[in-house]
Design a protein around this motif. Structure first.
Motif, PDB file in Angstrom:
ATOM      1  N   SER A 140       6.258  14.805  32.014  1.00 46.62           N
ATOM      2  CA  SER A 140       6.612  14.165  30.733  1.00 46.62           C
ATOM      3  C   SER A 140       7.364  15.133  29.820  1.00 46.62           C
ATOM      4  CB  SER A 140       5.379  13.584  30.041  1.00 46.62           C
ATOM      5  OG  SER A 140       4.472  14.600  29.692  1.00 46.62           O
TER       6      SER A 140
ATOM      7  N   ASN B 245      11.174  14.510  28.512  1.00 50.43           N
ATOM      8  CA  ASN B 245      11.512  14.623  27.097  1.00 50.43           C
ATOM      9  C   ASN B 245      12.635  15.632  26.892  1.00 50.43           C
ATOM     10  OD1 ASN B 245      11.127  14.090  24.258  1.00 50.43           O
ATOM     11  ND2 ASN B 245      10.195  16.123  24.154  1.00 50.43           N
TER      12      ASN B 245
ATOM     13  N   GLN C   7      16.888  14.811  25.931  1.00 52.04           N
ATOM     14  CA  GLN C   7      17.490  15.378  24.723  1.00 52.04           C
ATOM     15  C   GLN C   7      18.691  16.292  25.029  1.00 52.04           C
ATOM     16  OE1 GLN C   7      16.270  14.398  21.718  1.00 52.04           O
ATOM     17  NE2 GLN C   7      14.877  13.134  22.924  1.00 52.04           N
TER      18      GLN C   7
END
Length: 174
Positions: free
Chosen positions: A5, A9, A13
């Protein structure tokens, strides 16, 4: 390397730009293979790029975007990797921000293992890089396979500096 995770993330980005100045969208519907290399002068990396180039047409027909990331300046990446056309995008990461962002490992013993056990491959790579290939870091490569929404489907962390995801695993991803 971070947990899945955290990687998802971080990757979602990322704002990647290849060495030609083109933006690389992530999570826009295309599957992506992030192949994270060491320096552009790495003999093992040069051999792997050659192998990927030989198989790239197959991967590209399968609607997968290949992004090769090097912990090198744009000029070194162009000189050692992109001196010949490559059918995938190449990113220079001279300050190693992507490597740090993904918490990739370094290991002197893994470097030594590859040098000792992969001598023929090392010598083939040195024929491409010259003596610059003798001065590289202990950084280990990694490969990350992402679906079209930047969800991590596979993380492959290298066991030594010559190691990358087997092509058979990329085939299953396709």
């Amino acid at each position: 390397m971070m947990n899945i995770s955290a990687i998802e993330n971080y990757v979602s980005q990322l704002e990647l730009t290849d060495i030609e100045g083109n933006k690389i969208p992530i999570g826009n519907g295309n599957k992506i293979w992030l192949s994270i290399f060491r320096e552009a002068t790495c003999p093992f990396c040069n051999i792997r790029v050659y192998e990927m180039t030989q198989k790239a047409e197959y991967f590209l027909k399968s609607d997968i975007r290949i992004v090769a990331i090097f912990k090198s300046s744009s000029s070194d990446t162009k000189k050692f990797i992109a001196q010949q056309p490559r059918p995938f995008q190449i990113v220079a990461d001279p300050d190693a921000s992507i490597y740090r962002g993904l918490s990739l490992r370094s290991s002197f013993s893994a470097k030594l293992k590859a040098i000792l056990l992969q001598m023929p491959r090392l010598l083939r790579g040195l024929s491409l890089t010259g003596t610059r290939g003798l001065v590289t870091s202990n950084q280990l490569p990694a490969d990350i396979l992402l679906d079209g929404k930047a969800k991590v489907l596979k993380i492959y962390t290298a066991k030594d500096i010559s190691d990358h995801i087997p092509f058979s695993e990329v085939d299953r991803f396709i």
